[in-house]
Design a protein around this motif. Structure first.
Motif, PDB file in Angstrom:
ATOM      1  N   HIS A 287       4.426  -4.951  12.276  1.00  0.00           N
ATOM      2  CA  HIS A 287       3.379  -5.632  11.516  1.00  0.00           C
ATOM      3  C   HIS A 287       3.619  -5.540  10.007  1.00  0.00           C
ATOM      4  O   HIS A 287       3.423  -6.520   9.281  1.00  0.00           O
TER       5      HIS A 287
ATOM      6  N   PHE B 107       4.130  -7.900   5.411  1.00  0.00           N
ATOM      7  CA  PHE B 107       3.480  -7.677   4.118  1.00  0.00           C
ATOM      8  C   PHE B 107       4.349  -8.243   3.000  1.00  0.00           C
ATOM      9  O   PHE B 107       5.576  -8.173   3.066  1.00  0.00           O
TER      10      PHE B 107
ATOM     11  N   PRO C  43       3.551  -2.941  -0.611  1.00  0.00           N
ATOM     12  CA  PRO C  43       2.492  -2.382   0.248  1.00  0.00           C
ATOM     13  C   PRO C  43       2.985  -1.960   1.629  1.00  0.00           C
ATOM     14  O   PRO C  43       2.262  -1.276   2.342  1.00  0.00           O
TER      15      PRO C  43
ATOM     16  N   CYS D 290      -4.717   3.809   4.923  1.00  0.00           N
ATOM     17  CA  CYS D 290      -4.031   2.591   4.467  1.00  0.00           C
ATOM     18  C   CYS D 290      -4.902   1.352   4.584  1.00  0.00           C
ATOM     19  O   CYS D 290      -4.598   0.323   3.975  1.00  0.00           O
TER      20      CYS D 290
ATOM     21  N   ASN E  57      -4.069  -0.602  -2.499  1.00  0.00           N
ATOM     22  CA  ASN E  57      -2.647  -0.269  -2.425  1.00  0.00           C
ATOM     23  C   ASN E  57      -1.969  -0.943  -3.608  1.00  0.00           C
ATOM     24  O   ASN E  57      -2.589  -1.764  -4.306  1.00  0.00           O
TER      25      ASN E  57
ATOM     26  N   PHE F  93      -2.957  -5.800  -1.471  1.00  0.00           N
ATOM     27  CA  PHE F  93      -2.805  -6.690  -0.326  1.00  0.00           C
ATOM     28  C   PHE F  93      -3.674  -6.144   0.807  1.00  0.00           C
ATOM     29  O   PHE F  93      -3.662  -4.930   1.064  1.00  0.00           O
TER      30      PHE F  93
ATOM     31  N   ARG G 191      -4.442  -4.675   3.914  1.00  0.00           N
ATOM     32  CA  ARG G 191      -3.653  -4.127   5.030  1.00  0.00           C
ATOM     33  C   ARG G 191      -4.562  -3.774   6.197  1.00  0.00           C
ATOM     34  O   ARG G 191      -5.620  -3.175   6.005  1.00  0.00           O
ATOM     35  N   PHE G 192      -4.132  -4.096   7.399  1.00  0.00           N
ATOM     36  CA  PHE G 192      -4.809  -3.708   8.649  1.00  0.00           C
ATOM     37  C   PHE G 192      -6.297  -4.053   8.655  1.00  0.00           C
ATOM     38  O   PHE G 192      -7.116  -3.298   9.176  1.00  0.00           O
TER      39      PHE G 192
END
Lengths: 162, 495
Positions: free
Chosen positions: A22, A26, A36, B178, B183, B187, B189-190
């Motif tokens: 995954h 990014f 990131p 995270c 970050n 961006f 994330r998750f």
């Protein structure tokens, strides 16, 4: 419920792999080698390595003769008694009910049902279940809604809000 | 007005004193009920402190935890069931004393030497924290990176006899940290497209879930029969305390020093301090054969240790923002919410706040003696409070508390999932404390790591060339590899 370390290891290996794949999606920061994806990538790689080690440990434990941890799954004693299984499911279930219903039905109704169900399964004397649930719910409502100004939802009781 | 005068004014406001008394009673009660821990007391306090000014908020946590760690001794002594994990080390000993008719001596020793240990830990906090802070002002991202890594490493090795599982727990915590936008590239994330997850998963709902909801699930499936309270009457708990203090001065000092040190090490708190102290006490005792038969020496030493650990844990928390135990992990979240961001600048910019924290610790440990004495008097009534009523009420309180931080039902979902996950992980031998440290420190670790990598510009030697960074790096690597190396050496010597 206790799972064998090898099962945990396999799950962690899978988690690590999924995260690693995954994070490839990014974006990169132009002109820099760190973006990131780097940090979660390292964490995921760590999880995968630990997962692999746990698989080895779990399999070794299974080979050892007479080891109590040998089974793939070991159930705790409460799993065999219906009362405790129900208590476990209701303890989680009332929270799910709260999350789904609180905005529509309002805090006072949902809170009363929430407490009454738990009082019942934990064996509070029957005549006290509903009065206690109502009094405690109103008490918590007063403390948070009136004193701490937390906007607990009124739901269907909106018309009689105080 | 000087900073000390300001601190006195902040602490001795009537509102603050009222908060401290209320928090004391709350802490004594929570500690005395088996299954409710001091960490849980802290997690449940957060939604309430959210609505207070900074100093009363901290005051509530400091007093409640100090009281809870002491009153955890009470059910251990009267029912053979520790009120908090920090009393577990000497529960059998205290119960054996009760059976010999010495319950008041065991409880008195727990009370008096808890207060002394707490005051000792506070003294170390007052002396050590400012000088460490001055030193830390010169730290760059390299030092912070290694410091956080060293802290997380200690957490893994201190909290578990199975470092591999502790490590897994830590990595899961770091992965949770995270989630969201915070970050280097901002961006998402998750987040799975969920806007509520953009800001990351809320620390407070996570903690309430992991430390309170998981305990209630454990209660729901507890098949043990209810415990009986001893029916012997209690005498004067202060009788014989001076005798103990003059008989065991070395033990009190050793327990306090060890407790403060263990507390200051990230991840390990009062419970580990107490186990280690009890073991040390037995090892160096002149009469080790009496341990386990109702001998007060170990209670004196580890009772001092667990309360001194509480204050010790605040040293790294205030100076570096690295929690010394799971209670200070929550405290750090509160400090950020109150705009008292931990770090060396807290000591230079707002010294009155730091002085106020010192005063709070001193007062909390002093008022522990009269309030604790009263709590012992009424302990049999407290222990009769029906847990089948208490546990549901606490869980509804958890739900409302999680909701209150951001007024969103999403946080209740986070709380529930964290609670179930913590329960399942602990059942399977994964310690929870490293995960909490991972969540709290993940952002700091990544930030310092990324800025260090950028500064180093590809040359990884830069991580080791600054003297302090190099020392911290060597220490971290030593903790990682020394056990392996020693085992190898022993194997070679054996062969």
């Amino acid at each position: 419920m206790k799972l064998n370390d090898a099962v945990w290891g396999a799950l962690l290996l899978l988690l690590g792999a999924v995260v690693l794949v995954h994070v490839q999606s990014f974006p990169k920061i132009p002109g820099q080698q760190v973006g990131p994806a780097l940090f979660p990538g390292i964490v995921a790689a760590g999880l995968a390595v630990c997962g692999g080690l746990l698989v080895l440990k779990g399999l070794a434990a299974r080979r050892a003769v007479g080891n109590a941890d040998a089974g793939w799954v070991v159930f705790a004693p409460w799993v065999r008694e219906r009362h405790y299984v129900l208590a476990f499911l209701l303890t989680i279930g009332v929270n799910v009910f709260y999350i789904l219903a609180v905005n529509r039905l309002g805090f006072i109704l949902v809170g009363t049902i929430y407490l009454a169900v738990l009082f019942w399964i934990f064996g509070v004397a029957r005549k006290w279940i509903v009065p206690a649930a109502i009094v405690v719910t109103l008490g918590i409502h007063y403390a948070f809604y009136k004193l701490l100004k937390v906007p607990l939802p009124w739901g269907v009781l909106q018309g009689v809000a105080w | 007005m000087g900073a000390w005068e300001q601190a006195f004014v902040l602490v001795f406001q009537p509102y603050n004193i009222m908060v401290m008394v209320a928090a004391s009673l709350y802490g004594l009660f929570v500690g005395a009920i088996p299954g409710l821990t001091a960490t849980m007391a802290t997690a449940l306090l957060v939604p309430v402190t959210f609505f207070m000014p900074p100093i009363p908020a901290i005051a509530a946590i400091v007093t409640a935890t100090a009281m809870a760690i002491f009153s955890g001794d009470i059910p251990g002594c009267l029912m053979r069931m520790p009120g908090t994990p920090a009393s577990a080390a000497y529960t059998d000993e205290a119960y054996a004393m009760t059976r010999k008719g010495q319950a008041e001596l065991a409880l008195g020793a727990g009370l008096v030497f808890s207060a002394i240990g707490g005051l000792f830990g506070t003294l170390v906090l007052v002396v050590a924290a400012p000088s460490l802070a001055e030193f830390a002002l010169k730290f760059s991202s390299f030092e912070y990176f290694w410091l956080v890594l060293l802290g997380l490493t200690c957490a893994v090795f201190m909290t578990s006899d199975r470092p591999l599982k502790g490590f897994v727990s830590l990595l899961i915590g770091l992965l949770i940290a995270c989630v969201g936008l915070s970050n280097p590239a901002a961006f998402p994330r998750f987040t799975f497209g969920n806007t509520e997850m953009m800001g990351g998963l809320g620390m407070i709902p996570l903690m309430i879930g992991m430390f309170a909801v998981s305990e209630i699930i454990r209660y729901a499936v507890d098949t043990n029969p209810p415990l009986r309270i001893t029916d012997k009457p209690l005498g004067n708990v202060f009788a014989g305390m001076w005798g103990l203090a003059t008989k065991y001065p070395k033990q009190i000092l050793r327990g306090s020093v060890l407790g403060t040190l263990v507390g200051a090490l990230p991840g390990a708190g009062a419970d580990i301090a107490s186990w280690m102290s009890y073991a040390v006490s037995k090892k160096f005792s002149k009469e080790p054969e009496k341990f386990g038969t109702g001998h007060v020496e170990g209670i004196v030493e580890s009772g001092a240790a667990n309360n001194s650990a509480l204050a010790g844990a605040w040293i790294p928390a205030l100076v570096f923002g690295i929690p010394g135990d799971s209670i200070t992990a929550i405290v750090i979240g509160v400090l950020y919410m109150k705009n008292m961001n931990p770090g060396p600048s807290l000591f230079t910019n707002n010294p009155e706040n730091i002085y106020a924290v010192y005063l709070l610790f001193i007062i909390a440990n002093l008022i522990m003696i009269p309030l604790g004495w009263w709590c012992i008097k009424v302990s049999k009534q407290i222990l009769k409070v029906p847990r089948n009523v208490l546990m549901p009420v606490i869980m509804l309180f958890c739900v409302v508390g999680s909701f209150a931080i951001n007024n969103t039902a999403f946080d209740v979902t986070v709380m529930l999932i964290a609670g179930v996950a913590a329960y399942v992980l602990e059942e399977n031998g994964f310690p929870v404390a490293p995960a909490i440290l991972g969540v709290v420190l993940g952002g700091m670790l990544e930030e310092n790591f990324v800025s260090s990598v950028i500064k180093a510009d590809g040359g990884f030697l830069a991580f080791f060339t600054r003297p302090v960074a190099g020392t911290l790096a060597a220490l971290t690597l030593a903790v990682w590899f020394l056990p392996l190396f020693l085992r190898r050496l022993r194997a070679l010597a054996g062969a």
